[in-house]
Design an enzyme around this catalytic site. Sequence first.
Site, mmCIF file in Angstrom:
data_model
loop_
_atom_site.group_PDB
_atom_site.id
_atom_site.type_symbol
_atom_site.label_atom_id
_atom_site.label_comp_id
_atom_site.label_asym_id
_atom_site.label_seq_id
_atom_site.Cartn_x
_atom_site.Cartn_y
_atom_site.Cartn_z
ATOM 1 N N THR A 181 0.838 -1.203 0.000
ATOM 2 C CA THR A 181 0.000 0.000 0.000
ATOM 3 C C THR A 181 0.876 1.258 0.000
ATOM 4 O O THR A 181 0.567 2.239 -0.682
ATOM 5 C CB THR A 181 -0.936 -0.004 1.231
ATOM 6 O OG1 THR A 181 -1.693 -1.211 1.188
ATOM 7 C CG2 THR A 181 -1.877 1.178 1.224
ATOM 8 N N HIS B 184 1.910 1.817 -3.440
ATOM 9 C CA HIS B 184 0.826 2.421 -4.229
ATOM 10 C C HIS B 184 0.751 3.926 -3.988
ATOM 11 O O HIS B 184 0.532 4.701 -4.909
ATOM 12 C CB HIS B 184 -0.525 1.786 -3.877
ATOM 13 C CG HIS B 184 -0.730 0.454 -4.537
ATOM 14 N ND1 HIS B 184 -0.652 0.289 -5.903
ATOM 15 C CD2 HIS B 184 -1.010 -0.767 -4.034
ATOM 16 C CE1 HIS B 184 -0.862 -0.976 -6.200
ATOM 17 N NE2 HIS B 184 -1.076 -1.651 -5.073
ATOM 18 N N GLU C 292 2.461 0.194 9.669
ATOM 19 C CA GLU C 292 2.840 -1.044 10.379
ATOM 20 C C GLU C 292 3.970 -0.633 11.309
ATOM 21 O O GLU C 292 5.022 -0.220 10.827
ATOM 22 C CB GLU C 292 3.382 -2.092 9.396
ATOM 23 C CG GLU C 292 2.433 -2.452 8.271
ATOM 24 C CD GLU C 292 3.042 -3.478 7.298
ATOM 25 O OE1 GLU C 292 4.176 -3.942 7.499
ATOM 26 O OE2 GLU C 292 2.360 -3.816 6.322
ATOM 27 N N CYS D 213 -22.004 5.795 11.156
ATOM 28 C CA CYS D 213 -22.516 5.389 9.841
ATOM 29 C C CYS D 213 -23.244 4.040 9.970
ATOM 30 O O CYS D 213 -23.135 3.364 10.992
ATOM 31 C CB CYS D 213 -21.370 5.287 8.836
ATOM 32 S SG CYS D 213 -20.381 3.793 9.028
HETATM 33 N N1 LIG Z 1 -7.464 -7.275 2.716
HETATM 34 C C1 LIG Z 1 -6.669 -6.374 3.253
HETATM 35 O O1 LIG Z 1 -7.041 -5.651 4.172
HETATM 36 C C2 LIG Z 1 -5.279 -6.253 2.742
HETATM 37 C C3 LIG Z 1 -4.243 -5.834 3.596
HETATM 38 C C4 LIG Z 1 -2.936 -5.798 3.097
HETATM 39 C C5 LIG Z 1 -2.696 -6.132 1.766
HETATM 40 N N2 LIG Z 1 -3.745 -6.485 0.971
HETATM 41 C C6 LIG Z 1 -3.547 -6.887 -0.431
HETATM 42 O O2 LIG Z 1 -3.131 -8.226 -0.445
HETATM 43 C C7 LIG Z 1 -2.380 -8.489 -1.630
HETATM 44 C C8 LIG Z 1 -1.085 -9.177 -1.253
HETATM 45 O O3 LIG Z 1 -0.233 -8.312 -0.527
HETATM 46 P P1 LIG Z 1 1.336 -8.546 -0.549
HETATM 47 O O4 LIG Z 1 1.952 -7.435 0.193
HETATM 48 O O5 LIG Z 1 1.644 -9.956 -0.156
HETATM 49 O O6 LIG Z 1 1.569 -8.319 -2.124
HETATM 50 P P2 LIG Z 1 2.673 -8.836 -3.148
HETATM 51 O O7 LIG Z 1 2.436 -8.077 -4.405
HETATM 52 O O8 LIG Z 1 4.015 -8.788 -2.510
HETATM 53 O O9 LIG Z 1 2.298 -10.377 -3.387
HETATM 54 C C9 LIG Z 1 1.520 -10.851 -4.426
HETATM 55 C C10 LIG Z 1 2.175 -12.131 -4.953
HETATM 56 O O10 LIG Z 1 1.312 -12.736 -5.914
HETATM 57 C C11 LIG Z 1 2.125 -13.349 -6.880
HETATM 58 N N3 LIG Z 1 1.353 -13.631 -8.104
HETATM 59 C C12 LIG Z 1 1.195 -12.881 -9.211
HETATM 60 N N4 LIG Z 1 0.413 -13.521 -10.108
HETATM 61 C C13 LIG Z 1 0.090 -14.702 -9.564
HETATM 62 C C14 LIG Z 1 -0.690 -15.810 -10.009
HETATM 63 N N5 LIG Z 1 -1.298 -15.809 -11.201
HETATM 64 N N6 LIG Z 1 -0.822 -16.867 -9.169
HETATM 65 C C15 LIG Z 1 -0.211 -16.875 -7.963
HETATM 66 N N7 LIG Z 1 0.520 -15.859 -7.513
HETATM 67 C C16 LIG Z 1 0.679 -14.780 -8.293
HETATM 68 C C17 LIG Z 1 3.265 -12.347 -7.071
HETATM 69 O O11 LIG Z 1 4.407 -12.958 -7.661
HETATM 70 C C18 LIG Z 1 3.519 -11.883 -5.640
HETATM 71 O O12 LIG Z 1 4.545 -12.608 -5.007
HETATM 72 C C19 LIG Z 1 -2.205 -7.134 -2.305
HETATM 73 O O13 LIG Z 1 -3.199 -7.004 -3.309
HETATM 74 C C20 LIG Z 1 -2.467 -6.166 -1.188
HETATM 75 O O14 LIG Z 1 -2.921 -4.903 -1.669
HETATM 76 C C21 LIG Z 1 -5.005 -6.571 1.435
HETATM 77 ZN ZN LIG Z 2 -18.730 4.463 10.421
#
Ligand SMILES: NC(=O)c1ccc[n+]([C@@H]2O[C@H](COP(=O)([O-])OP(=O)(O)OC[C@H]3O[C@@H](n4cnc5c(N)ncnc54)[C@H](O)[C@@H]3O)[C@@H](O)[C@H]2O)c1
Ligand SMILES: [Zn+2]
Length: 343
Positions: free
Chosen positions: A39, A42, A61, A93
């Site tokens: 994030t 981004h 974090e 909300c």
């Molecule tokens: N839900 C939430 O609150 C929350 C919190 C934190 C992060 N996130 C999201 O979670 C996701 C993962 O975070 P991260 O920091 O580990 O990201 P990251 O980009 O480091 O990890 C994503 C991984 O997916 C792999 N990948 C790409 N294409 C693939 C495929 N077809 N099959 C399998 N793997 C594939 C990449 O090689 C990479 O290692 C991100 O989208 C992030 O924004 C969500």
């Molecule tokens: Zn609220």
Amino acid sequence: MLAVEYIGDHAVERVKRDSVDPGPGEVRVRVAYVGLCGTDLHILHGNMDARVRRPLTFGHEMSGIIDAVGEAVEGWRPGDAVTVMPLDWDGTCPACRAGHEHICQNLNFIGIDSPGALQELWNVPAETLVALPADLSLRTAALVEPVAVAVHDVRRSELRAGDKAVVIGGGPIGMLIASVAREYGAEVLLIEPDAVRRRRIADLGTATLDPTEADQAAAVEAWTAGAGADVVFEVSGAAAAVRGATALARVRGTIVVVAIHPTPREVDLHRVFWRELRLLGARVYRRPDFEEAVRLLQAGAIPADAVISGTMGLDRVAEAVAELEAGRAMKILVDVQSTGARP
Ligand SMILES: NC(=O)c1ccc[n+]([C@@H]2O[C@H](COP(=O)([O-])OP(=O)(O)OC[C@H]3O[C@@H](n4cnc5c(N)ncnc54)[C@H](O)[C@@H]3O)[C@@H](O)[C@H]2O)c1
Ligand SMILES: [Zn+2]
């Protein structure tokens, strides 16, 4: 004191500013370590410029020690080791009133929508504090926030001991979900195309699969004796992964969408219908997830040293970002007090 700001146009700057006394209900924290995540990248890439006010002190974090306590704050003292759950909800909300404050419809995510942790002294509302046990190092405690994400995701899935879970994507979050799911008694198969990341995860004893080489659906079918996985976590953010995920889940299995997909994706809804699948979102965490994350890290149930690939000083944030962008690192911590500068 020193702080790091995103000033727009891919640039970060280290600035000197005066520290501010904590206001009523606030606490000033001497920040120890800040973990950088996707994030933050981004934000720096400008993808969130419509949302973030610049200059922005980012970072969400962290771990630190209470430095000063404002008026009307009870239960916290200078010297207490803490982390911050970076969510600030309005409490009024419809989502809040229904008990879902963590995804308030007007959520202030601290470190994105308001100033974050990349500063030597950080003022936060006392309600965001989570206590750290004395025997948990501040370095390891900087992982509490991403571990809480993983705990929330696993809890949302309703995974049970003995279940077979597939994690798609082996970045820091996927790796932590795999660790938490295994700790809760699941067998895990993690799918990740990057060989270095796969090796890091395989070294921890988790089975891995390269999606560019193997037929994932066939592999999961064989692994589950024809049934399909009980739970599938989509943690890659890739369109191809979403298209494939429905083929991996068993009848009445669960797919948890953890990744943040920037655009709408194609989903095999026929498969959702045919197998009566559950498709769930999981976003951030609640306080019990944070507390469970502290417990898991304290118990040594999370391979912190395998997740943290490096530590750099506050003067090297730009370099840390470049390492993450190049895909060479898993999680980099910023050692906020490393410069030795004091307010
Ligand atoms: N839900 C939430 O609150 C929350 C919190 C934190 C992060 N996130 C999201 O979670 C996701 C993962 O975070 P991260 O920091 O580990 O990201 P990251 O980009 O480091 O990890 C994503 C991984 O997916 C792999 N990948 C790409 N294409 C693939 C495929 N077809 N099959 C399998 N793997 C594939 C990449 O090689 C990479 O290692 C991100 O989208 C992030 O924004 C969500
Ligand atoms: Zn609220």
